[in-house]
Design an enzyme around this catalytic site. Structure first.
Site, PDB file in Angstrom:
ATOM      1  N   LYS A   1      31.884  45.249  43.782  1.00 46.50           N
ATOM      2  CA  LYS A   1      32.798  46.285  44.283  1.00 46.50           C
ATOM      3  C   LYS A   1      32.073  47.543  44.749  1.00 46.50           C
ATOM      4  O   LYS A   1      32.587  48.296  45.580  1.00 46.50           O
ATOM      5  CB  LYS A   1      33.794  46.674  43.178  1.00 46.50           C
ATOM      6  CG  LYS A   1      34.825  45.593  42.870  1.00 46.50           C
ATOM      7  CD  LYS A   1      35.998  45.656  43.834  1.00 46.50           C
ATOM      8  CE  LYS A   1      37.068  44.637  43.437  1.00 46.50           C
ATOM      9  NZ  LYS A   1      38.186  44.623  44.406  1.00 46.50           N
TER      10      LYS A   1
ATOM     11  N   SER B   1      42.422  49.727  37.465  1.00 45.45           N
ATOM     12  CA  SER B   1      42.042  49.667  36.053  1.00 45.45           C
ATOM     13  C   SER B   1      40.782  48.823  35.914  1.00 45.45           C
ATOM     14  O   SER B   1      40.333  48.543  34.834  1.00 45.45           O
ATOM     15  CB  SER B   1      43.172  49.049  35.232  1.00 45.45           C
ATOM     16  OG  SER B   1      43.449  47.757  35.732  1.00 45.45           O
TER      17      SER B   1
ATOM     18  N   GLU C   1      40.733  30.713  43.520  1.00 42.59           N
ATOM     19  CA  GLU C   1      41.716  31.545  42.824  1.00 42.59           C
ATOM     20  C   GLU C   1      41.983  30.992  41.431  1.00 42.59           C
ATOM     21  O   GLU C   1      41.792  29.807  41.176  1.00 42.59           O
ATOM     22  CB  GLU C   1      43.057  31.490  43.568  1.00 42.59           C
ATOM     23  CG  GLU C   1      43.127  32.355  44.796  1.00 42.59           C
ATOM     24  CD  GLU C   1      44.528  32.331  45.404  1.00 42.59           C
ATOM     25  OE1 GLU C   1      45.087  33.417  45.639  1.00 42.59           O
ATOM     26  OE2 GLU C   1      45.064  31.226  45.659  1.00 42.59           O
TER      27      GLU C   1
ATOM     28  N   GLY D   1      47.489  32.136  39.571  1.00 48.39           N
ATOM     29  CA  GLY D   1      47.762  33.140  40.596  1.00 48.39           C
ATOM     30  C   GLY D   1      47.267  32.702  41.954  1.00 48.39           C
ATOM     31  O   GLY D   1      46.422  33.344  42.560  1.00 48.39           O
TER      32      GLY D   1
ATOM     33  N   ASP E   1      48.359  32.812  44.968  1.00 51.55           N
ATOM     34  CA  ASP E   1      49.172  33.339  46.064  1.00 51.55           C
ATOM     35  C   ASP E   1      48.546  33.093  47.425  1.00 51.55           C
ATOM     36  O   ASP E   1      49.254  32.847  48.400  1.00 51.55           O
ATOM     37  CB  ASP E   1      49.433  34.839  45.863  1.00 51.55           C
ATOM     38  CG  ASP E   1      48.161  35.645  45.816  1.00 51.55           C
ATOM     39  OD1 ASP E   1      47.452  35.555  44.800  1.00 51.55           O
ATOM     40  OD2 ASP E   1      47.855  36.349  46.797  1.00 51.55           O
TER      41      ASP E   1
ATOM     42  N   SER F   1      30.623  37.221  40.989  1.00 51.42           N
ATOM     43  CA  SER F   1      31.047  38.536  41.482  1.00 51.42           C
ATOM     44  C   SER F   1      30.858  39.695  40.524  1.00 51.42           C
ATOM     45  O   SER F   1      30.782  40.844  40.960  1.00 51.42           O
ATOM     46  CB  SER F   1      32.492  38.466  41.952  1.00 51.42           C
ATOM     47  OG  SER F   1      33.348  38.176  40.880  1.00 51.42           O
TER      48      SER F   1
END
Lengths: 342, 342
Positions: A63, A88, A219, A223, A225, A319
């Site tokens: 990130k 968060s 994924e 979840g 999606d 990651s």
């Protein structure tokens, strides 16, 4: 690169040149993280695996790449007033650290029930930085977006979202760019998938370097999606998924990330929480690395046999490694029952 | 190197050229392990720390370097009959793996109460290798040296000890050689210390590259036999120490390693088991690495303030990462009480 190749990216929010620009901004600031290999992983999977270790990145996750690339492009007025982010998780720490390095204020909006360690880490990065603070909100009573809009207006701060922003996406793509530039062409690239910032950036970087490479998003089973969205041809929104992969508890793809994934990602697969725990154990036992649940998504797909390489060269983005030690210890040391999300 | 410099090593069991020879044998076989840094570690200690990560070495510890360097120098008859080693720890796996890579039989003599994971790992390395086996003995009733001598005689195998052998010592020294060749001159080098194989090899490699470098050995508090030996000017033998640093539960320095340490090591310091656990937690939480208790010895001395660098450039050998997951989880996730050796 000639014109026919560039048409592969026409109309998308980021282009291969944006990744190159991000790489130039990150040079000497982000770690060029190491690529690890494992004979045992290769024997077990039948592929030649290259693990790009973003758990060794600054602040412990990829990130930082996207946040820094975004903040580094602020104009003078934006720099003066600073950045605001809701998170968060790793985006909070990434934004706080990038703001500090660039000498600008940061306000991070976090829920009151955020883990103490994440609050402390975010505040540690903000320490001594004028105008920087963590703003807490009650996630059951308050609307964080309203809080963010109000703060942004009152203080003139710029909001940087965790994934749906071209500079964030381009920054994340430098992980795949570095991997391929280091180890050479790959047949397949597996990437952890939450909102699609990392996957979309990496897909652009990878397709620019190896046209036709099989890019796969991974994924959590609970979840999926984006798997659903790709099948439906439109963004499907789901309830907040219950999974130990807390960095992938997103409800929907981004408006900018989704078209990139539609164009450049071959498929999306899912893994269970138990498969994530098994993979975290493999990383600890065999590769001596601490990997957070979300960070194990891409590797789990290969190590657990969801994707089966047959002698192929496979890139895997690991990651991040930010997980509170008691929770980590319970996951890797506990019985299978501990793998269930609660 | 000219003559006056070489006199620093006169009469010792290994010379700088032996490290270079070992490096040539290990090229392309051992991993050239990465060097990690940590801004948090630097801020906390006041030094500039370079961690040489031998936990990422093949089979998870530096021991592979020495074992391979020794076995690679066997003559044709020795290769045919193979190698024998006593070890319940990393030397067992290192010898089994090196023998396999060189196509020779290995017999590893291990106590019946060895951890199942270590037995399994050793047997895994021996799999498919003719004449290779694990021989178990009862450590309370049988004399492992007598067993070893008998097997060596019956089968014509060559015994390779875990540390007191010039080829083993030279192999271990390549870790420090690689570190300094990569990051440049250091003011100080801290090395984990059991029988002195790693420390003596690294001391020769370091003093050859940076004459006068402060080389420091780090022992467990409960097993400071070499600290005592250096003070006494002779090898002091102690009872098997009770410490979580199972790789440093040696009773005495080697006849070959001791003179090297007397000449080239500035001092030996000790750390407690609680300091080792605290350091293992730092590695997991901040540097995302799994380090075994013995592997944390050198780092603990600096991170826990036993040695205080003042702006100095400090090399630290992180010697290994082989620790059973349940035990590791209990150490990093548990309360302070878990730090006590039992």
């Amino acid at each position: 690169m000639n014109a026919p190749e560039l048409t592969a990216f026409a109309g998308l929010a980021i282009q291969p040149a944006d990744i190159d620009g991000a790489a130039a901004r990150l040079a000497g600031v982000a770690h060029r993280t190491p690529v690890h290999t494992s004979r045992q992983a290769d024997e077990r999977t039948g592929g030649k695996l290259f693990f790009k270790c973003e758990n060794f990145q600054r602040m412990g996750a990829f990130k930082f790449r996207g946040a820094y690339n975004a903040l580094a492009q602020f104009d003078a007025r934006q720099r003066e007033h600073g950045v605001i982010a809701f998170s968060s998780g790793n985006h909070a720490q990434a934004t706080a650290l990038a703001a500090r390095l660039l000498g600008m204020p940061s306000v991070i909006v976090m829920p009151t029930d955020s883990p103490a360690a994440k609050l402390a880490a975010t505040r540690e990065y903000q320490r001594g930085q004028r105008g920087s603070e963590v703003v807490l909100y009650d996630r059951y009573k308050e609307d964080r977006e309203a809080i963010g809009r109000r703060l942004a207006e009152e203080r003139g701060m710029t909001l940087i979202p965790p994934y749906d922003h071209p500079h964030v996406m381009a920054g994340q793509g430098t992980a795949a760019a570095e991997l391929i530039d280091e180890v050479g062409p790959l047949d397949m690239l597996l990437v952890c998938l939450g909102g699609g910032g990392l996957l979309s950036g990496c897909a652009v970087a990878a397709q620019a370097r190896v046209p036709g490479i099989e890019v796969i998003g991974v994924e959590p089973e609970a979840g999926n999606d984006i798997q659903q969205s790709l099948a439906a041809g439109r963004i499907v929104k789901i309830d907040t998924p219950r999974t130990i992969a807390d960095g992938a508890q997103t409800q929907a793809a981004g408006l900018l990330t989704f078209p990139v994934m539609q164009r450049l990602v071959r498929r999306v697969v899912t893994v269970s929480d138990a498969q994530l725990v098994s993979t975290m154990r493999f990383f600890a036992e065999r590769m001596k690395m601490v990997v957070e649940p979300t960070g194990a998504l891409a590797a789990a797909a290969v190590l657990e046999g969801v994707v089966q390489p047959r002698g192929q060269r496979v890139g895997i983005i690991v990651s991040g490694g930010n997980v509170a030690l008691p929770r980590y210890a319970s996951l890797i040391g506990g019985g299978a029952g501990d793998a269930t999300a609660t």
